[in-house]
Write a protein that holds these residues in place. Sequence first.
Motif, PDB file in Angstrom:
ATOM      1  N   TYR A  61       4.645  -4.221  -5.753  1.00  0.00           N
ATOM      2  CA  TYR A  61       3.853  -3.008  -5.904  1.00  0.00           C
ATOM      3  C   TYR A  61       3.503  -2.839  -7.376  1.00  0.00           C
ATOM      4  O   TYR A  61       4.034  -3.530  -8.237  1.00  0.00           O
ATOM      5  N   SER A  98       0.831  -1.212   0.000  1.00  0.00           N
ATOM      6  CA  SER A  98       0.000   0.000   0.000  1.00  0.00           C
ATOM      7  C   SER A  98       0.869   1.267   0.000  1.00  0.00           C
ATOM      8  O   SER A  98       0.353   2.374  -0.132  1.00  0.00           O
ATOM      9  N   LYS A 143       3.246   4.354  -0.843  1.00  0.00           N
ATOM     10  CA  LYS A 143       3.437   5.184  -2.021  1.00  0.00           C
ATOM     11  C   LYS A 143       4.826   5.841  -1.988  1.00  0.00           C
ATOM     12  O   LYS A 143       5.258   6.348  -0.959  1.00  0.00           O
ATOM     13  N   GLU A 179       0.714   2.268  -9.625  1.00  0.00           N
ATOM     14  CA  GLU A 179      -0.007   3.251  -8.800  1.00  0.00           C
ATOM     15  C   GLU A 179       0.750   3.593  -7.518  1.00  0.00           C
ATOM     16  O   GLU A 179       0.420   4.551  -6.839  1.00  0.00           O
ATOM     17  N   ASN A 180       1.795   2.823  -7.204  1.00  0.00           N
ATOM     18  CA  ASN A 180       2.550   3.100  -5.987  1.00  0.00           C
ATOM     19  C   ASN A 180       3.661   4.125  -6.187  1.00  0.00           C
ATOM     20  O   ASN A 180       4.272   4.575  -5.220  1.00  0.00           O
ATOM     21  N   VAL A 199       9.593  -1.412  -7.637  1.00  0.00           N
ATOM     22  CA  VAL A 199       8.278  -1.660  -7.027  1.00  0.00           C
ATOM     23  C   VAL A 199       7.688  -2.940  -7.577  1.00  0.00           C
ATOM     24  O   VAL A 199       7.076  -3.716  -6.848  1.00  0.00           O
TER      25      VAL A 199
END
Length: 261
Positions: free
Chosen positions: A167, A143, A145, A170-171, A162
């Motif tokens: 990930y 989750s 960022k 979107e991260n 990521v």
Amino acid sequence: MKKFLKITSIVLVIALVAVFAACGGKGDTDTDEKTTLVMATNAAFPPYEYKEGDNFAGIDIEIAQAIADKLGMTLEIKDVEFGSIVGGVQTGKFDMGIAGMTVTDERLESVNFSTSYATGIQVVIVTEDSAIKSLDDLKGDGSMKFGVQQDTTGDIYASASVEEDGYGEENVIRYKTGADAVQALKTGKVQAVIIDNEPAKSFVAANEGLKILDGTWVEENYAIAIAKENTELLEDVNNALAELKSEGKLDSIISKYIPAE
Ligand code: ARG
């Protein structure tokens, strides 16, 4: 060349330029008459380049000025988005890009680089109270960022790693400047910022409640981007850099902004 430029027929001038370019550029068409050396940078990257009021300051600015002085040219600084520097140098909009810019294989496909004048290391900035205590914690729960400056190597590495760590796209949140990414960290929009070590130190010093995680990531070389065709400028810049180095000027500029620890 001076005489040629007086010829009023633009067509003829264009034809001559084309002929000179086709000849392989030994008899340079550009820099002989030019007195302005246009440098592109992204001035939100202390201590390499930043604004002090209306003025530019930083290591790259002073190195560029010293090079321009050696070449007998006037330095003109263009503050642009980092991601537009390589393209602008490639098309001749700027003579050179100096922006704490890392030499990468991908960029080398578009431009040449001078000899390297500094090194950088990618590091991670988090808030002091962050649950992220080490680089390992970045693997997290999917989750998290990450804030980066768009089109920088931090962006490239974050985007690549990521995926390895589970990930997705979107991260990684991309900002126009490193300073904007740091702002986003302060306001909790991202949990970590991936950026070069010296700017990281500057941002941490200037903003309360931030720290750099122990452990380093990728080491990089900074150099000046110059158009592939402009081999004359590349040679001039490399010669100027070598002189600045042997005169001790390069070291004195760098240590003015990065005091020895
Ligand atoms: N070294 C990194 C790169 O080349 C970041 C450079 C960012 N420079 C700047 N002036 N904002 O991608």
